[in-house]
Design a protein around this motif. Structure first.
Motif, PDB file in Angstrom:
ATOM      1  N   ASP A  41       0.819  -1.224   0.000  1.00 26.27           N
ATOM      2  CA  ASP A  41       0.000   0.000   0.000  1.00 26.27           C
ATOM      3  C   ASP A  41       0.852   1.274   0.000  1.00 26.27           C
ATOM      4  O   ASP A  41       0.325   2.378   0.095  1.00 26.27           O
ATOM      5  N   GLY A  42       2.201   1.129  -0.105  1.00 28.79           N
ATOM      6  CA  GLY A  42       3.065   2.309  -0.177  1.00 28.79           C
ATOM      7  C   GLY A  42       3.573   2.756   1.183  1.00 28.79           C
ATOM      8  O   GLY A  42       4.560   3.486   1.268  1.00 28.79           O
ATOM      9  N   PHE A  43       2.905   2.339   2.247  1.00 30.94           N
ATOM     10  CA  PHE A  43       3.400   2.651   3.590  1.00 30.94           C
ATOM     11  C   PHE A  43       4.547   1.706   3.942  1.00 30.94           C
ATOM     12  O   PHE A  43       4.854   0.778   3.188  1.00 30.94           O
ATOM     13  N   HIS A  44       5.156   1.950   5.091  1.00 31.28           N
ATOM     14  CA  HIS A  44       6.235   1.086   5.568  1.00 31.28           C
ATOM     15  C   HIS A  44       5.766   0.293   6.777  1.00 31.28           C
ATOM     16  O   HIS A  44       5.073   0.824   7.642  1.00 31.28           O
ATOM     17  N   GLU A  45       6.163  -0.957   6.794  1.00 33.67           N
ATOM     18  CA  GLU A  45       5.875  -1.816   7.943  1.00 33.67           C
ATOM     19  C   GLU A  45       6.863  -1.442   9.046  1.00 33.67           C
ATOM     20  O   GLU A  45       8.070  -1.388   8.808  1.00 33.67           O
ATOM     21  N   LEU A  46       6.341  -1.149  10.234  1.00 35.97           N
ATOM     22  CA  LEU A  46       7.191  -0.664  11.324  1.00 35.97           C
ATOM     23  C   LEU A  46       7.144  -1.597  12.519  1.00 35.97           C
ATOM     24  O   LEU A  46       6.187  -2.357  12.699  1.00 35.97           O
ATOM     25  N   ARG A  47       8.182  -1.506  13.344  1.00 44.53           N
ATOM     26  CA  ARG A  47       8.128  -2.021  14.718  1.00 44.53           C
ATOM     27  C   ARG A  47       8.769  -0.941  15.557  1.00 44.53           C
ATOM     28  O   ARG A  47       9.941  -0.606  15.372  1.00 44.53           O
ATOM     29  N   LEU A  54      -7.080   8.116   9.759  1.00 47.56           N
ATOM     30  CA  LEU A  54      -6.673   9.511   9.984  1.00 47.56           C
ATOM     31  C   LEU A  54      -5.158   9.682   9.980  1.00 47.56           C
ATOM     32  O   LEU A  54      -4.648  10.765   9.698  1.00 47.56           O
ATOM     33  N   GLY A  55      -4.414   8.628  10.326  1.00 43.71           N
ATOM     34  CA  GLY A  55      -2.953   8.722  10.330  1.00 43.71           C
ATOM     35  C   GLY A  55      -2.363   7.534  11.061  1.00 43.71           C
ATOM     36  O   GLY A  55      -3.000   6.946  11.935  1.00 43.71           O
ATOM     37  N   SER A  56      -1.114   7.209  10.710  1.00 40.22           N
ATOM     38  CA  SER A  56      -0.508   5.974  11.218  1.00 40.22           C
ATOM     39  C   SER A  56      -0.301   5.978  12.731  1.00 40.22           C
ATOM     40  O   SER A  56      -0.288   4.917  13.351  1.00 40.22           O
ATOM     41  N   ASP A  57      -0.099   7.158  13.333  1.00 40.15           N
ATOM     42  CA  ASP A  57       0.141   7.210  14.781  1.00 40.15           C
ATOM     43  C   ASP A  57      -1.156   7.324  15.582  1.00 40.15           C
ATOM     44  O   ASP A  57      -1.129   7.270  16.816  1.00 40.15           O
ATOM     45  N   SER A 109       8.879  16.745   7.162  1.00 36.22           N
ATOM     46  CA  SER A 109       7.649  16.056   6.754  1.00 36.22           C
ATOM     47  C   SER A 109       7.885  14.546   6.839  1.00 36.22           C
ATOM     48  O   SER A 109       8.869  14.023   6.292  1.00 36.22           O
ATOM     49  N   THR A 110       6.984  13.858   7.534  1.00 31.19           N
ATOM     50  CA  THR A 110       7.115  12.402   7.689  1.00 31.19           C
ATOM     51  C   THR A 110       7.183  11.722   6.321  1.00 31.19           C
ATOM     52  O   THR A 110       7.995  10.816   6.099  1.00 31.19           O
ATOM     53  N   ALA A 111       6.323  12.169   5.400  1.00 30.44           N
ATOM     54  CA  ALA A 111       6.296  11.552   4.060  1.00 30.44           C
ATOM     55  C   ALA A 111       7.660  11.704   3.383  1.00 30.44           C
ATOM     56  O   ALA A 111       8.170  10.761   2.765  1.00 30.44           O
ATOM     57  N   LYS A 112       8.275  12.903   3.519  1.00 30.27           N
ATOM     58  CA  LYS A 112       9.576  13.126   2.860  1.00 30.27           C
ATOM     59  C   LYS A 112      10.669  12.296   3.509  1.00 30.27           C
ATOM     60  O   LYS A 112      11.573  11.802   2.834  1.00 30.27           O
ATOM     61  N   VAL A 113      10.607  12.131   4.822  1.00 30.99           N
ATOM     62  CA  VAL A 113      11.637  11.335   5.496  1.00 30.99           C
ATOM     63  C   VAL A 113      11.532   9.863   5.061  1.00 30.99           C
ATOM     64  O   VAL A 113      12.543   9.227   4.753  1.00 30.99           O
ATOM     65  N   PHE A 114      10.307   9.345   4.977  1.00 28.85           N
ATOM     66  CA  PHE A 114      10.159   7.954   4.505  1.00 28.85           C
ATOM     67  C   PHE A 114      10.615   7.817   3.047  1.00 28.85           C
ATOM     68  O   PHE A 114      11.241   6.815   2.673  1.00 28.85           O
ATOM     69  N   ALA A 115      10.286   8.822   2.235  1.00 27.91           N
ATOM     70  CA  ALA A 115      10.720   8.761   0.823  1.00 27.91           C
ATOM     71  C   ALA A 115      12.238   8.780   0.744  1.00 27.91           C
ATOM     72  O   ALA A 115      12.844   8.025  -0.031  1.00 27.91           O
TER      73      ALA A 115
END
Ligand code: C5P
Length: 316
Positions: A28-34, A139-142, A185-191
Motif C-alpha cells: 500500500d506504499g506505507f512502511h511496515e514498522l516495529r 486519519l494517520g498511522s500514529d 515532513s514524515t512523508a519526505k523522510v520515509f521517501a
C-alpha cells in the motif's frame, strides 16, 4: 445561555519513539514498522462545545505551524459523521498547541485521536471496538496508539497494531526534548529512507531487547542504562539527517554539552535524552541554555515526566 452549553475537554499527549525499525515497504506504499512508543507529559489542549454557527469551527492558538483548514481534528469529525452515516450537529473546537508541530512527537495524530473521543462524547455515540482502529488509522498511522490510551506500546503494521507495555516503574523517568526550528515532513523522510537507507540490525536488536526488558517492568535506571544503544535504534535517522544536515551538528552539540546519548523521535527533528527524573532533565536543559551552542538557537526545549500534563520546565 452560553455558560450552560456542555463542554468537552482533553489534553492530548505527545509521544517519543524509543526504537523505530523499518521492517519493509508494504504494497500500500506505507512502511511496515516495529516501534516502541512512550507517551510523555507534554500536551495540547482540545475543547469542544456545540457550535454557535452552522458548521464546525476550529480555532488554533499556541505554537505556530498547525493548520486550521485541513487540520486532522476536523478530519476526525468528518470521518465520524461519514462512518456513522449521521449528520451530527456542528461543533466549535478550540485547539491550543503546546506540542511542537511536524516534530516527530505525534501531536497532530494525538489531537485527532482526542477529537474522535470528544466528538463521540459530544454526540452521544460510541464506535464498536472493531470500527475504532479502522477509523483511527484512516486519519494517520500514529492515531491508533493515541486512541488506545496506552502509556507505552510496541507498535507494528503501519501503526495500527498496538500492543500494551507496562510502565509502572517508570513514573520517575525524566526526558529532555530539543526541537529545532525547522520541520520535517514524515512523508519526505520515509521517501528519503527508500533512497538512502542501508540496512542495520540495531533497531531490530533493540526492539528484541527492550520488549524483553519491558516484560520485566523495568525500573528507570534500566531504561536510562541502555540509552547509548537506543541512540542508534531509529532507522529513519540517516534519512532525516540527509534532509536536515544541521541535525547531526545539533546532536553532536547536545551530546558534548550533556555527556548523554541523544535519540531522535519518529521522523524527527526532535531529539531527546533520558534521565532518572524530570528535575535532572530540567537541570540538563538549563545547563544547555547557559552554554548556548549556536545549533540551539530558536529551538524549543521541554523537560517532561511521563504523566504531565505540563512540562516540568520549558525554554523559552
Ligand atoms: O499516516 P501518516 O499520514 O502519519 O503518514 C505520513 C506519511 O508517512 C505517509 O503518507 C507515508 O508516506 C509515510 N509513512 C509510511 N509508513 C508508515 C507511516 C507513514 O511510509 N508506517
Amino acid at each position: 445561555m452560553a455558560g450552560d452549553s456542555p463542554r468537552f475537554e482533553d489534553r492530548p499527549p505527545a509521544k517519543v519513539n524509543l526504537t523505530l525499525e523499518v521492517v519493509g515497504r508494504r504494497p500500500d506504499g506505507f512502511h511496515e514498522l516495529r516501534s516502541i512508543f512512550l507517551r510523555i507529559g507534554l500536551t495540547d489542549r482540545l475543547t469542544m462545545t456545540p457550535a454557535t454557527g452552522d458548521r464546525d469551527q476550529l480555532t488554533v492558538s499556541g505554537l505556530a505551524g498547525a493548520p486550521t483548514k485541513g487540520n486532522l481534528v476536523l478530519s476526525a469529525l468528518a470521518a465520524l459523521r461519514s462512518y456513522a452515516g449521521v449528520d451530527f450537529p456542528p461543533l466549535d473546537v478550540n485547539l491550543e498547541k503546546r506540542i511542537p508541530v511536524a516534530a516527530g512527537l505525534g501531536g497532530g495524530s494525538s489531537d485527532a485521536a482526542a477529537a474522535l473521543r470528544l466528538a463521540q462524547a459530544a454526540w452521544g455515540v460510541r464506535l464498536a471496538p472493531d470500527e475504532e482502529v479502522d477509523l483511527a488509522s484512516s486519519l494517520g498511522s500514529d492515531v491508533p496508539f493515541f486512541y488506545s490510551g496506552m502509556a507505552a506500546s510496541l507498535v507494528g503494521g503501519r501503526g495500527d497494531v498496538v500492543s500494551w507495555l507496562p510502565v509502572m516503574r517508570l513514573e520517575d523517568l525524566g526526558i529532555i526534548l530539543v526541537t529545532p526550528s525547522y520541520r520535517l515532513s514524515t512523508a519526505k523522510v520515509f521517501a528519503r529512507y527508500d533512497e538512502v537507507a542501508t540496512a542495520t540490525m540495531t533497531a531490530s536488536l533493540m526492539n528484541e531487547e527492550l520488549t524483553g526488558l519491558f516484560s520485566g517492568e523495568p525500573p528507570v535506571h534500566d531504561l536510562v542504562g541502555i540509552a547509548s544503544r537506543l541512540r542508534d535504534a531509529n532507522d529513519l535517522w540517516s534519512a532525516a539527517e540527509s534532509l536536515a544536515p544541521s541535525l547531526a551538528v545539533l546532536r553532536d552539540d547536545l551530546e558534548s554539552g550533556t555527556g548523554q546519548p541523544w535519540l531522535m523521535s519518529g521522523s524527527g527533528p526532535t531529539l531527546f535524552a533520558l534521565y532518572a527524573s524530570a528535575a535532572e532533565a530540567a537541570d540538563a536543559g538549563k545547563a544547555l541554555v547557559a552554554s548556548g551552542p549556536p545549533s540551539l538557537e530558536n529551538a524549543l526545549i521541554n523537560a517532561v515526566d511521563l504523566a504531565g500534563p505540563d512540562p516540568a520546565w520549558r525554554y523559552p
